[in-house]
Motif scaffolding. Structure first.
Motif, PDB file in Angstrom:
ATOM      1  N   ALA A  27      42.567  24.782  36.118  1.00 21.56           N
ATOM      2  CA  ALA A  27      41.506  24.967  35.117  1.00 21.56           C
ATOM      3  C   ALA A  27      41.689  26.209  34.259  1.00 21.56           C
ATOM      4  O   ALA A  27      41.161  26.273  33.144  1.00 21.56           O
ATOM      5  N   ILE A  28      42.430  27.197  34.758  1.00 26.75           N
ATOM      6  CA  ILE A  28      42.566  28.464  34.020  1.00 26.75           C
ATOM      7  C   ILE A  28      43.240  28.269  32.660  1.00 26.75           C
ATOM      8  O   ILE A  28      42.683  28.670  31.633  1.00 26.75           O
ATOM      9  N   PRO A  29      44.433  27.652  32.574  1.00 30.87           N
ATOM     10  CA  PRO A  29      45.019  27.436  31.244  1.00 30.87           C
ATOM     11  C   PRO A  29      44.270  26.384  30.429  1.00 30.87           C
ATOM     12  O   PRO A  29      44.315  26.418  29.194  1.00 30.87           O
ATOM     13  N   LEU A  30      43.564  25.461  31.094  1.00 27.44           N
ATOM     14  CA  LEU A  30      42.784  24.466  30.343  1.00 27.44           C
ATOM     15  C   LEU A  30      41.641  25.162  29.600  1.00 27.44           C
ATOM     16  O   LEU A  30      41.293  24.777  28.485  1.00 27.44           O
ATOM     17  N   ALA A  31      41.053  26.165  30.250  1.00 25.68           N
ATOM     18  CA  ALA A  31      39.952  26.899  29.627  1.00 25.68           C
ATOM     19  C   ALA A  31      40.443  27.924  28.619  1.00 25.68           C
ATOM     20  O   ALA A  31      39.695  28.346  27.738  1.00 25.68           O
ATOM     21  N   MET A  32      41.717  28.333  28.755  1.00 28.27           N
ATOM     22  CA  MET A  32      42.255  29.375  27.883  1.00 28.27           C
ATOM     23  C   MET A  32      43.688  29.009  27.488  1.00 28.27           C
ATOM     24  O   MET A  32      44.653  29.655  27.901  1.00 28.27           O
ATOM     25  N   PRO A  33      43.854  27.916  26.705  1.00 25.18           N
ATOM     26  CA  PRO A  33      45.214  27.487  26.335  1.00 25.18           C
ATOM     27  C   PRO A  33      45.987  28.545  25.548  1.00 25.18           C
ATOM     28  O   PRO A  33      47.204  28.616  25.628  1.00 25.18           O
ATOM     29  N   ILE A  34      45.268  29.368  24.786  1.00 26.26           N
ATOM     30  CA  ILE A  34      45.889  30.496  24.090  1.00 26.26           C
ATOM     31  C   ILE A  34      45.530  31.765  24.851  1.00 26.26           C
ATOM     32  O   ILE A  34      44.355  32.130  24.977  1.00 26.26           O
ATOM     33  N   LYS A  35      46.520  32.433  25.394  1.00 23.51           N
ATOM     34  CA  LYS A  35      46.281  33.620  26.220  1.00 23.51           C
ATOM     35  C   LYS A  35      45.653  34.736  25.395  1.00 23.51           C
ATOM     36  O   LYS A  35      46.102  35.034  24.298  1.00 23.51           O
ATOM     37  N   LYS A  36      44.602  35.324  25.959  1.00 19.59           N
ATOM     38  CA  LYS A  36      43.931  36.449  25.300  1.00 19.59           C
ATOM     39  C   LYS A  36      43.899  37.622  26.279  1.00 19.59           C
ATOM     40  O   LYS A  36      42.960  37.774  27.060  1.00 19.59           O
ATOM     41  N   ASP A  37      44.933  38.432  26.237  1.00 17.12           N
ATOM     42  CA  ASP A  37      45.037  39.572  27.142  1.00 17.12           C
ATOM     43  C   ASP A  37      44.399  40.793  26.494  1.00 17.12           C
ATOM     44  O   ASP A  37      45.070  41.692  25.975  1.00 17.12           O
ATOM     45  N   ASP A  38      43.066  40.805  26.511  1.00 16.44           N
ATOM     46  CA  ASP A  38      42.332  41.911  25.907  1.00 16.44           C
ATOM     47  C   ASP A  38      41.215  42.352  26.850  1.00 16.44           C
ATOM     48  O   ASP A  38      40.883  41.646  27.815  1.00 16.44           O
ATOM     49  N   PRO A  39      40.619  43.527  26.621  1.00 20.11           N
ATOM     50  CA  PRO A  39      39.588  44.059  27.528  1.00 20.11           C
ATOM     51  C   PRO A  39      38.401  43.116  27.736  1.00 20.11           C
ATOM     52  O   PRO A  39      37.883  43.002  28.841  1.00 20.11           O
ATOM     53  N   GLU A  40      37.973  42.441  26.679  1.00 25.80           N
ATOM     54  CA  GLU A  40      36.816  41.550  26.800  1.00 25.80           C
ATOM     55  C   GLU A  40      37.124  40.382  27.729  1.00 25.80           C
ATOM     56  O   GLU A  40      36.310  39.999  28.572  1.00 25.80           O
ATOM     57  N   ASN A  41      38.316  39.818  27.597  1.00 26.72           N
ATOM     58  CA  ASN A  41      38.683  38.694  28.441  1.00 26.72           C
ATOM     59  C   ASN A  41      38.834  39.133  29.898  1.00 26.72           C
ATOM     60  O   ASN A  41      38.465  38.399  30.829  1.00 26.72           O
ATOM     61  N   PHE A  42      39.389  40.333  30.095  1.00 30.83           N
ATOM     62  CA  PHE A  42      39.506  40.864  31.454  1.00 30.83           C
ATOM     63  C   PHE A  42      38.124  41.036  32.073  1.00 30.83           C
ATOM     64  O   PHE A  42      37.909  40.727  33.261  1.00 30.83           O
ATOM     65  N   LEU A  43      37.161  41.525  31.276  1.00 32.38           N
ATOM     66  CA  LEU A  43      35.799  41.694  31.773  1.00 32.38           C
ATOM     67  C   LEU A  43      35.187  40.346  32.154  1.00 32.38           C
ATOM     68  O   LEU A  43      34.475  40.242  33.164  1.00 32.38           O
ATOM     69  N   LYS A  44      35.465  39.312  31.351  1.00 34.21           N
ATOM     70  CA  LYS A  44      34.967  37.970  31.672  1.00 34.21           C
ATOM     71  C   LYS A  44      35.526  37.494  33.016  1.00 34.21           C
ATOM     72  O   LYS A  44      34.810  36.916  33.836  1.00 34.21           O
ATOM     73  N   ILE A  45      36.815  37.739  33.232  1.00 30.49           N
ATOM     74  CA  ILE A  45      37.468  37.292  34.471  1.00 30.49           C
ATOM     75  C   ILE A  45      36.883  38.007  35.684  1.00 30.49           C
ATOM     76  O   ILE A  45      36.516  37.363  36.683  1.00 30.49           O
ATOM     77  N   ILE A  46      36.781  39.320  35.622  1.00 34.86           N
ATOM     78  CA  ILE A  46      36.279  40.069  36.770  1.00 34.86           C
ATOM     79  C   ILE A  46      34.805  39.767  37.026  1.00 34.86           C
ATOM     80  O   ILE A  46      34.355  39.710  38.179  1.00 34.86           O
ATOM     81  N   THR A  47      34.044  39.529  35.952  1.00 32.98           N
ATOM     82  CA  THR A  47      32.625  39.191  36.111  1.00 32.98           C
ATOM     83  C   THR A  47      32.465  37.839  36.776  1.00 32.98           C
ATOM     84  O   THR A  47      31.651  37.679  37.706  1.00 32.98           O
ATOM     85  N   ARG A  48      33.240  36.852  36.331  1.00 33.13           N
ATOM     86  CA  ARG A  48      33.149  35.523  36.939  1.00 33.13           C
ATOM     87  C   ARG A  48      33.568  35.574  38.404  1.00 33.13           C
ATOM     88  O   ARG A  48      32.952  34.931  39.263  1.00 33.13           O
ATOM     89  N   SER A  49      34.604  36.340  38.687  1.00 38.30           N
ATOM     90  CA  SER A  49      35.060  36.478  40.072  1.00 38.30           C
ATOM     91  C   SER A  49      33.965  37.072  40.950  1.00 38.30           C
ATOM     92  O   SER A  49      33.685  36.571  42.041  1.00 38.30           O
ATOM     93  N   LEU A  50      33.340  38.146  40.459  1.00 44.70           N
ATOM     94  CA  LEU A  50      32.279  38.797  41.224  1.00 44.70           C
ATOM     95  C   LEU A  50      31.085  37.868  41.429  1.00 44.70           C
ATOM     96  O   LEU A  50      30.468  37.859  42.500  1.00 44.70           O
ATOM     97  N   ARG A  51      30.749  37.082  40.423  1.00 47.35           N
ATOM     98  CA  ARG A  51      29.622  36.164  40.542  1.00 47.35           C
ATOM     99  C   ARG A  51      29.884  35.131  41.635  1.00 47.35           C
ATOM    100  O   ARG A  51      29.004  34.818  42.452  1.00 47.35           O
ATOM    101  N   ILE A  52      31.100  34.585  41.663  1.00 48.46           N
ATOM    102  CA  ILE A  52      31.452  33.601  42.688  1.00 48.46           C
ATOM    103  C   ILE A  52      31.440  34.251  44.071  1.00 48.46           C
ATOM    104  O   ILE A  52      30.907  33.690  45.045  1.00 48.46           O
ATOM    105  N   ILE A  53      32.018  35.447  44.169  1.00 44.95           N
ATOM    106  CA  ILE A  53      32.064  36.167  45.443  1.00 44.95           C
ATOM    107  C   ILE A  53      30.651  36.454  45.955  1.00 44.95           C
ATOM    108  O   ILE A  53      30.347  36.264  47.138  1.00 44.95           O
ATOM    109  N   CYS A  54      29.781  36.895  45.073  1.00 46.08           N
ATOM    110  CA  CYS A  54      28.413  37.233  45.478  1.00 46.08           C
ATOM    111  C   CYS A  54      27.625  36.002  45.912  1.00 46.08           C
ATOM    112  O   CYS A  54      26.815  36.082  46.856  1.00 46.08           O
TER     113      CYS A  54
END
Length: 423
Positions: free
Chosen positions: A60-87
């Protein structure tokens, strides 16, 4: 739905449905072997569920982001989603630990626990701005972790790791691997993780034991859990955790294999060619897994490297069949039921973890023992379902099926209304 690869959602739906089936028997004493986890080495139908979901997380990761966006905002989205699932996963372990003003288990305490469940669930699943999501996730994570190590007796033995926690961790690392590396590096990295884990588990002497081994309590992964997760492990195993620390390493490789397939699916290639590539690759993975199992047995509890290859191969084979039917033959009329399960997996994961806990807190008089009580879940099974069949395996399975029907109605309603709850 137009922007989704339906075959992936169908596979996810099938996986979540099967997870719900195997996790909710009428009685754990009467479960068909194929629907129960292998006691140690081996692989049943139930053992295919979790690695298949991890495989889909990677897809699902490349399906949701077919064009890679290696920027601070995208990193924040990833870590936030991870934390939400973990919590979300951590909170499941805290449900029984919530007490208020010395209240004894009963409807009032249940209401308080459900209030906190709804509050936490809303904070972690609610659709807020990214900054708000991040703040809420961090605050909840710090609170839950702080309670676990606060010294308070209610939280002294709460479990910290689990299924959703593992999903969140894998999502985080696999997302970063996708952003930071190319396909060749991902293949090398996945192979290195699997080989490295094999070396750690079979070559490194276990402290206090003196030799490397793959037994339930004395292997290296179990030892590490006992040191770092003391008192905060799965209650059934107590001295180690099936979703523990070291055994999460090969799960990342599981996710990377899915990541590679996800990148294949978004390539501008003929769909029949994609199907053939997936089918051939699946057979190769299954064969490698079986071959490696001769030296490193297929085992879910410690998530062996052979288990990763074998289960990824099975998942990919099923996906290639589904993809061929849906995307090559364009036969889609049968998909809506499984799609309704596949587009809302986190709701099922979280609420189906809370619901059985809540039902066990509602007590009524036990008809067979005057003066004693029985929770409504056990009452429904023992007095309504169990008497229907002499074979208790069938009764237990029927309870699971009825639970599936209940969830199917809820998820179908969400599906028809276009309601998709994203973490």
């Amino acid at each position: 739905m137009k922007d989704r690869i339906i075959s992936v959602d169908v596979l996810r739906g099938l996986t979540v449905l099967l997870m719900t089936l195997v996790n909710n028997p009428g009685s754990w004493s009467y479960v068909y072997p194929i629907l129960d986890h292998a006691k140690w080495n081996g692989c049943t139908l139930a053992d295919l569920v979790f690695p298949t979901f991890i495989f889909i997380v990677g897809i699902a990761i490349p399906l949701a982001m077919p064009i890679k966006k290696d920027d601070p905002e995208n990193f924040l989205k990833i870590i936030t989603r991870s934390l939400r699932i973990i919590c979300l996963g951590m909170f499941l372990g805290y449900f029984y630990s919530i007490y208020f003003l010395g209240l004894q288990p009963g409807l009032l305490l249940l209401s308080i626990r459900l209030f906190f469940t709804i509050l936490v669930g809303y904070c972690l699943i609610g659709n807020f701005k990214l900054k708000t999501k991040t703040i809420l996730a961090v605050l909840i994570f710090i609170t839950l972790l702080g309670l676990a190590y606060s010294g308070h007796e209610n939280f002294a033995k709460v479990r910290l790791f689990g299924v959703l926690q593992r999903i969140g961790i894998v999502y985080f690392f696999v997302s970063l691997i996708y952003l930071k590396t190319n396909i060749k590096t991902q293949i090398i990295l996945s192979a290195s993780i699997l080989l490295g884990y094999w070396a750690l588990m079979t070559l490194i002497p276990v402290p206090g034991i003196g030799y490397a081994n793959l037994e339930p309590v004395t292997n290296l992964a179990s030892w590490l859990d006992s040191v770092l997760l003391e008192n905060h492990m799965y209650i059934e195993t107590k001295t180690w955790d099936p979703e523990g620390i070291l055994s999460t390493l090969p799960v990342i490789a599981n996710g990377v294999i899915g990541l590679l397939i996800g990148q294949l699916l978004i390539k501008p290639l003929p769909k029949l060619q994609i199907t053939k590539t997936m089918a051939i690759t699946s057979i190769g993975l299954i064969a490698l897994g079986l071959l490696w199992s001769l030296a490193f047995p297929i085992n879910k509890s410690i998530w062996t490297s052979s288990y990763v290859l074998f289960t990824s191969g099975i998942a990919l084979l099923i996906l290639s069949i589904i993809y061929y039917i849906i995307d090559v033959l364009s036969y889609k009329k049968w998909t809506p039921f499984l799609l309704s399960w596949g587009v809302n997996p986190m709701i099922v994961f979280f609420v189906s973890g809370i619901l059985p806990r809540a039902l066990t807190m509602i007590k009524i008089q036990d008809p067979e023992n005057i003066g004693d009580t029985i929770n409504v879940r056990d009452y429904a099974y023992h007095f309504w379902i169990s008497p229907l069949f002499e074979n208790q395996m069938v009764s237990s399975l029927l309870y699971s099926i009825l639970y599936i029907i209940l969830w199917s109605c809820v998820l179908w309603y969400f599906y028809k209304k276009g309601l998709i709850f994203k973490v």
